[in-house]
Design a protein around this motif. Structure first.
Motif, PDB file in Angstrom:
ATOM      1  N   ILE A  38       0.824  -1.216   0.000  1.00 59.32           N
ATOM      2  CA  ILE A  38       0.000   0.000   0.000  1.00 59.32           C
ATOM      3  C   ILE A  38       0.853   1.258   0.000  1.00 59.32           C
ATOM      4  O   ILE A  38       0.332   2.359  -0.135  1.00 59.32           O
ATOM      5  CB  ILE A  38      -0.951   0.026   1.219  1.00 59.32           C
ATOM      6  N   VAL A  39       2.192   1.113   0.189  1.00 68.12           N
ATOM      7  CA  VAL A  39       3.065   2.282   0.209  1.00 68.12           C
ATOM      8  C   VAL A  39       4.008   2.249  -0.985  1.00 68.12           C
ATOM      9  O   VAL A  39       4.318   1.191  -1.527  1.00 68.12           O
ATOM     10  CB  VAL A  39       3.882   2.365   1.525  1.00 68.12           C
ATOM     11  N   THR A  40       4.470   3.446  -1.376  1.00 69.69           N
ATOM     12  CA  THR A  40       5.332   3.572  -2.555  1.00 69.69           C
ATOM     13  C   THR A  40       6.785   3.841  -2.176  1.00 69.69           C
ATOM     14  O   THR A  40       7.650   3.855  -3.051  1.00 69.69           O
ATOM     15  CB  THR A  40       4.853   4.750  -3.428  1.00 69.69           C
ATOM     16  N   ASN A  41       7.045   4.067  -0.887  1.00 76.19           N
ATOM     17  CA  ASN A  41       8.365   4.519  -0.447  1.00 76.19           C
ATOM     18  C   ASN A  41       9.508   3.635  -0.951  1.00 76.19           C
ATOM     19  O   ASN A  41       9.415   2.412  -0.961  1.00 76.19           O
ATOM     20  CB  ASN A  41       8.426   4.578   1.083  1.00 76.19           C
ATOM     21  N   PHE A  42      10.591   4.276  -1.344  1.00 77.31           N
ATOM     22  CA  PHE A  42      11.787   3.625  -1.874  1.00 77.31           C
ATOM     23  C   PHE A  42      12.308   2.559  -0.902  1.00 77.31           C
ATOM     24  O   PHE A  42      12.630   1.443  -1.286  1.00 77.31           O
ATOM     25  CB  PHE A  42      12.852   4.706  -2.120  1.00 77.31           C
ATOM     26  N   HIS A  43      12.358   2.913   0.392  1.00 77.85           N
ATOM     27  CA  HIS A  43      12.909   1.993   1.390  1.00 77.85           C
ATOM     28  C   HIS A  43      11.912   0.916   1.818  1.00 77.85           C
ATOM     29  O   HIS A  43      12.236   0.063   2.632  1.00 77.85           O
ATOM     30  CB  HIS A  43      13.416   2.782   2.601  1.00 77.85           C
ATOM     31  N   SER A  44      10.697   0.980   1.275  1.00 82.09           N
ATOM     32  CA  SER A  44       9.710  -0.080   1.537  1.00 82.09           C
ATOM     33  C   SER A  44       9.453  -0.911   0.285  1.00 82.09           C
ATOM     34  O   SER A  44       8.436  -1.582   0.173  1.00 82.09           O
ATOM     35  CB  SER A  44       8.400   0.546   2.034  1.00 82.09           C
ATOM     36  N   GLY A  45      10.376  -0.815  -0.665  1.00 82.65           N
ATOM     37  CA  GLY A  45      10.274  -1.637  -1.862  1.00 82.65           C
ATOM     38  C   GLY A  45       9.694  -0.951  -3.080  1.00 82.65           C
ATOM     39  O   GLY A  45       9.513  -1.582  -4.126  1.00 82.65           O
ATOM     40  N   GLY A  46       9.396   0.351  -2.975  1.00 82.21           N
ATOM     41  CA  GLY A  46       8.888   1.087  -4.129  1.00 82.21           C
ATOM     42  C   GLY A  46       9.954   1.229  -5.208  1.00 82.21           C
ATOM     43  O   GLY A  46      11.150   1.296  -4.906  1.00 82.21           O
ATOM     44  N   THR A  47       9.526   1.251  -6.461  1.00 82.75           N
ATOM     45  CA  THR A  47      10.464   1.356  -7.582  1.00 82.75           C
ATOM     46  C   THR A  47      10.549   2.799  -8.075  1.00 82.75           C
ATOM     47  O   THR A  47       9.539   3.372  -8.496  1.00 82.75           O
ATOM     48  CB  THR A  47      10.005   0.463  -8.761  1.00 82.75           C
ATOM     49  N   PRO A  48      11.728   3.412  -8.028  1.00 78.46           N
ATOM     50  CA  PRO A  48      11.873   4.782  -8.542  1.00 78.46           C
ATOM     51  C   PRO A  48      11.849   4.782 -10.070  1.00 78.46           C
ATOM     52  O   PRO A  48      12.529   3.967 -10.698  1.00 78.46           O
ATOM     53  CB  PRO A  48      13.248   5.221  -8.025  1.00 78.46           C
ATOM     54  N   LEU A  49      11.056   5.666 -10.644  1.00 79.33           N
ATOM     55  CA  LEU A  49      10.966   5.770 -12.102  1.00 79.33           C
ATOM     56  C   LEU A  49      10.843   7.231 -12.511  1.00 79.33           C
ATOM     57  O   LEU A  49      10.350   8.068 -11.738  1.00 79.33           O
ATOM     58  CB  LEU A  49       9.738   5.010 -12.621  1.00 79.33           C
ATOM     59  N   LYS A  50      11.266   7.518 -13.738  1.00 78.83           N
ATOM     60  CA  LYS A  50      11.094   8.876 -14.254  1.00 78.83           C
ATOM     61  C   LYS A  50       9.612   9.206 -14.304  1.00 78.83           C
ATOM     62  O   LYS A  50       8.796   8.372 -14.729  1.00 78.83           O
ATOM     63  CB  LYS A  50      11.707   8.977 -15.658  1.00 78.83           C
ATOM     64  N   ILE A  51       9.265  10.405 -13.903  1.00 80.44           N
ATOM     65  CA  ILE A  51       7.855  10.806 -13.871  1.00 80.44           C
ATOM     66  C   ILE A  51       7.251  10.805 -15.280  1.00 80.44           C
ATOM     67  O   ILE A  51       6.075  10.495 -15.476  1.00 80.44           O
ATOM     68  CB  ILE A  51       7.692  12.190 -13.181  1.00 80.44           C
ATOM     69  N   ASP A  52       8.083  11.110 -16.268  1.00 82.78           N
ATOM     70  CA  ASP A  52       7.626  11.099 -17.657  1.00 82.78           C
ATOM     71  C   ASP A  52       7.134   9.705 -18.057  1.00 82.78           C
ATOM     72  O   ASP A  52       6.121   9.560 -18.737  1.00 82.78           O
ATOM     73  CB  ASP A  52       8.769  11.538 -18.573  1.00 82.78           C
ATOM     74  N   THR A  53       7.826   8.680 -17.597  1.00 83.60           N
ATOM     75  CA  THR A  53       7.446   7.288 -17.887  1.00 83.60           C
ATOM     76  C   THR A  53       6.094   6.949 -17.271  1.00 83.60           C
ATOM     77  O   THR A  53       5.232   6.324 -17.907  1.00 83.60           O
ATOM     78  CB  THR A  53       8.514   6.316 -17.345  1.00 83.60           C
ATOM     79  N   LEU A  54       5.896   7.368 -16.032  1.00 84.71           N
ATOM     80  CA  LEU A  54       4.666   7.040 -15.306  1.00 84.71           C
ATOM     81  C   LEU A  54       3.443   7.755 -15.867  1.00 84.71           C
ATOM     82  O   LEU A  54       2.320   7.261 -15.744  1.00 84.71           O
ATOM     83  CB  LEU A  54       4.834   7.394 -13.819  1.00 84.71           C
ATOM     84  N   LEU A  55       3.651   8.908 -16.458  1.00 86.38           N
ATOM     85  CA  LEU A  55       2.522   9.701 -16.957  1.00 86.38           C
ATOM     86  C   LEU A  55       2.216   9.479 -18.439  1.00 86.38           C
ATOM     87  O   LEU A  55       1.225   9.991 -18.943  1.00 86.38           O
ATOM     88  CB  LEU A  55       2.784  11.195 -16.716  1.00 86.38           C
ATOM     89  N   LYS A  56       3.054   8.703 -19.123  1.00 90.34           N
ATOM     90  CA  LYS A  56       2.891   8.537 -20.576  1.00 90.34           C
ATOM     91  C   LYS A  56       1.536   7.971 -20.977  1.00 90.34           C
ATOM     92  O   LYS A  56       0.991   8.338 -22.007  1.00 90.34           O
ATOM     93  CB  LYS A  56       4.019   7.654 -21.129  1.00 90.34           C
ATOM     94  N   SER A  57       0.997   7.052 -20.173  1.00 87.90           N
ATOM     95  CA  SER A  57      -0.287   6.442 -20.531  1.00 87.90           C
ATOM     96  C   SER A  57      -1.476   7.317 -20.126  1.00 87.90           C
ATOM     97  O   SER A  57      -2.619   6.992 -20.432  1.00 87.90           O
ATOM     98  CB  SER A  57      -0.412   5.064 -19.879  1.00 87.90           C
ATOM     99  N   HIS A  58      -1.205   8.432 -19.449  1.00 86.71           N
ATOM    100  CA  HIS A  58      -2.282   9.310 -18.978  1.00 86.71           C
ATOM    101  C   HIS A  58      -2.328  10.655 -19.702  1.00 86.71           C
ATOM    102  O   HIS A  58      -3.398  11.242 -19.857  1.00 86.71           O
ATOM    103  CB  HIS A  58      -2.123   9.557 -17.470  1.00 86.71           C
ATOM    104  N   LEU A  59      -1.156  11.139 -20.129  1.00 86.50           N
ATOM    105  CA  LEU A  59      -1.083  12.436 -20.799  1.00 86.50           C
ATOM    106  C   LEU A  59      -0.127  12.354 -21.978  1.00 86.50           C
ATOM    107  O   LEU A  59       0.871  11.623 -21.920  1.00 86.50           O
ATOM    108  CB  LEU A  59      -0.593  13.524 -19.831  1.00 86.50           C
ATOM    109  N   ARG A  60      -0.405  13.128 -23.011  1.00 88.16           N
ATOM    110  CA  ARG A  60       0.442  13.097 -24.198  1.00 88.16           C
ATOM    111  C   ARG A  60       1.140  14.435 -24.426  1.00 88.16           C
ATOM    112  O   ARG A  60       0.607  15.480 -24.089  1.00 88.16           O
ATOM    113  CB  ARG A  60      -0.398  12.755 -25.435  1.00 88.16           C
TER     114      ARG A  60
END
Length: 237
Positions: free
Chosen positions: A139-161
């Motif tokens: 349920i958490v995204t934190n880096f030290h709790s196993g979250g994967t860091p990614l470029k924000i551009d990558t994460l938003l590609k399927s939502h905004l053009r």
């Protein structure tokens, strides 16, 4: 100040109070009132970091689901739920926060960390922005709790053009800086702020919290080190 103190302080500022999720002390009455208003809630240690000790309450047709770490439990009544919560709320100071329906990437929730630092003239500038993608079972995204860091551009590609995505990222960077300027009124000696921003399914940004001692190492995980080098340079001012 802990999470609640920061929230109360920032609420006074009209330029950001509309993007602050409802946040209260985690008393029985506050939890009951808020779960009556919202589909989900987060319970967070008032002074915790790194995503540790966070729980999520979700309303269902049959009662409530409480998730923490990778485990979940079902409760038919609020009293049964609170009886379980009371065990750790009694020992630690917690806040209860309105749950945000986080935007997803490949079916996994993510949020955004914006790094804001003072330049050599003492002015706050946005020096970094990165996405944190939650593990499928967490349920958490934190880096030290196993979250994967990614470029924000990558994460938003399927939502905004195209230009819409570029402008949206600029908006998030500006919001991080604006929120840091507000909280900086109370933390005048701090040179860096880590602003955690959620985007909901309607593309509205929400300021989840602001860390006054942000970890810079998450930015070093990106292949392109340009942002990380800039953050390190500013940390010397």
């Amino acid at each position: 100040m802990g999470k609640l103190g920061k929230h109360i302080f920032m609420q006074k500022y009209s330029n950001i109070n509309t993007v602050l999720p409802d946040t209260e002390a985690a008393t029985k009455s506050n939890i009951f009132n808020m779960i009556s208003k919202y589909d989900s809630l987060y319970l967070k240690p008032d002074e915790g970091t790194g995503g540790r000790g966070i729980y999520k309450i979700t309303k269902t047709e049959n009662g409530f689901v409480l998730r923490g770490g990778t485990t979940s439990r079902n409760y038919k009544t609020f009293d049964a739920l609170y009886s379980s919560l009371h065990k750790f709320l009694y020992k630690n100071k917690y806040v209860v926060q309105q749950g945000i329906d986080l935007l997803k990437h490949d079916g996994r929730s993510f949020d955004i960390r914006v790094m804001v630092q003072k330049n050599r003239n003492g002015q706050l500038q946005t020096t970094g922005i990165i996405g944190r993608l939650a593990k499928p079972s967490k349920i958490v995204t934190n880096f030290h709790s196993g979250g994967t860091p990614l470029k924000i551009d990558t994460l938003l590609k399927s939502h905004l053009r195209g230009a819409d995505r570029t402008n949206f990222i600029k908006k998030i960077k500006a919001l991080g800086r604006e929120a840091s300027i507000v909280l900086g009124e109370s933390y005048r000696r701090k040179k860096a702020f880590g602003v955690d921003i959620a985007i909901d399914s309607n593309m509205k940004p929400w300021i989840l919290e602001i860390n006054t001692g942000p970890d810079m190492s998450i930015f070093n995980s990106l292949k392109d080190k340009t942002m990380y080098r800039k953050i390190l340079r500013y940390s010397r001012f």
